[in-house]
Design an enzyme around this catalytic site. Structure first.
Site, PDB file in Angstrom:
ATOM      1  N   THR A   1     -15.493  33.462 -14.981  1.00  0.00           N
ATOM      2  CA  THR A   1     -15.210  33.691 -13.599  1.00  0.00           C
ATOM      3  C   THR A   1     -13.725  33.801 -13.497  1.00  0.00           C
ATOM      4  O   THR A   1     -13.092  33.908 -14.244  1.00  0.00           O
ATOM      5  CB  THR A   1     -14.955  32.474 -12.677  1.00  0.00           C
ATOM      6  OG1 THR A   1     -14.470  32.750 -11.458  1.00  0.00           O
ATOM      7  CG2 THR A   1     -14.819  31.270 -13.316  1.00  0.00           C
TER       8      THR A   1
ATOM      9  N   CYS B   1     -14.778  40.069  -9.660  1.00  0.00           N
ATOM     10  CA  CYS B   1     -15.123  39.106  -9.157  1.00  0.00           C
ATOM     11  C   CYS B   1     -16.581  38.997 -10.466  1.00  0.00           C
ATOM     12  O   CYS B   1     -17.124  40.124  -9.943  1.00  0.00           O
ATOM     13  CB  CYS B   1     -15.974  38.566  -7.705  1.00  0.00           C
ATOM     14  SG  CYS B   1     -16.691  37.240  -7.219  1.00  0.00           S
TER      15      CYS B   1
END
Length: 234
Positions: free
Chosen positions: A83, A197
């Site tokens: 992430t 992202c």
């Protein structure tokens, strides 16, 4: 082959792509039935999301350190945090473990610099776009000027990530919103756009933008394979 350690579940939608990309790359490079040696600790994203939106970054840092140490105890030789947003605490995590952490900004920055580009747009969660942890590393280590969308566009990008993409929902209307935002970044001088992202790659494709796209998920996963298969690497 070194064992790749992953902290996943943020969200599991993108973590599944990490696992697939890593194993596909190992098979392509080694042939036959080869797959990656790996160990993953996957967290409950509902808990992580709640702490993020509450601004409880110290608590999140403790959770990431605990997960990283669990990965290390599991036999990993290197660490990948699956992430962008949770790289906010990358330095603290690295300090707490004895294996190298492969920072998500570095393979992305290297890939952009290799193309001779210097000014890039950044899409990601509101935390990633508005806080300096990713932008500063890209600037200081890779010489990139990073621009982000205007506030209303940042809100749309963030909303679509949390309300749709982390839940595995891909809407054509949302793709159109992202297309328009990327067009505005290009008009503002972005020579390329970072999909900052790990879920955005579920929605956006190369043909959706007029400038090159750099997907952090793919670049991070492939860099982990490079490190795992490198000769003489620590």
């Amino acid at each position: 082959m070194r064992t790749i350690g992953l902290i996943g579940g943020m969200s599991w939608e993108s973590s599944a792509h990490y696992y697939r990309l890593i194993n596909q790359a190992v098979r392509e490079r080694l042939g036959g039935t080869h797959s990656a040696a790996s160990v993953m600790v996957s967290v409950d994203f509902a808990e992580i999301e709640a702490l993020q939106h509450a601004g409880e970054w110290d608590a999140l840092t403790k959770r990431m350190i605990a997960a990283a140490q669990q990965v290390e105890r599991g036999g990993a030789d290197l660490l990948v945090i699956c992430t962008n947003t949770m790289h906010r605490m990358a330095e603290a995590v690295q300090a707490a473990i004895g294996i190298p952490l492969l920072h998500i900004a570095d393979p992305v920055g290297s890939a952009i610099a290799a193309r001779g580009l210097t000014r890039v747009g950044l899409l990601g969660t509101g935390f990633t776009m508005e806080q300096p942890f990713l932008r500063d590393r890209l600037a200081q280590r890779h010489g990139l000027e990073v621009i982000v969308p205007e506030a209303p566009d940042r809100q749309d990008v963030h909303r679509i990530i949390y309300d749709e993409l982390v839940r595995g929902i891909v809407e054509e209307e949302s793709r159109g919103i992202y297309r328009a935002i990327m067009a505005r970044l290009a008009e503002a001088g972005a020579q390329a756009i970072i999909l900052g992202c790990t879920e955005i790659m579920l929605l956006v494709r190369e043909e959706d933008a007029s400038v090159p796209l750099f997907d952090t998920t793919t670049l991070h996963a492939l860099a982990a394979v490079d490190l795992a298969l490198a000769q003489g690497a620590p």
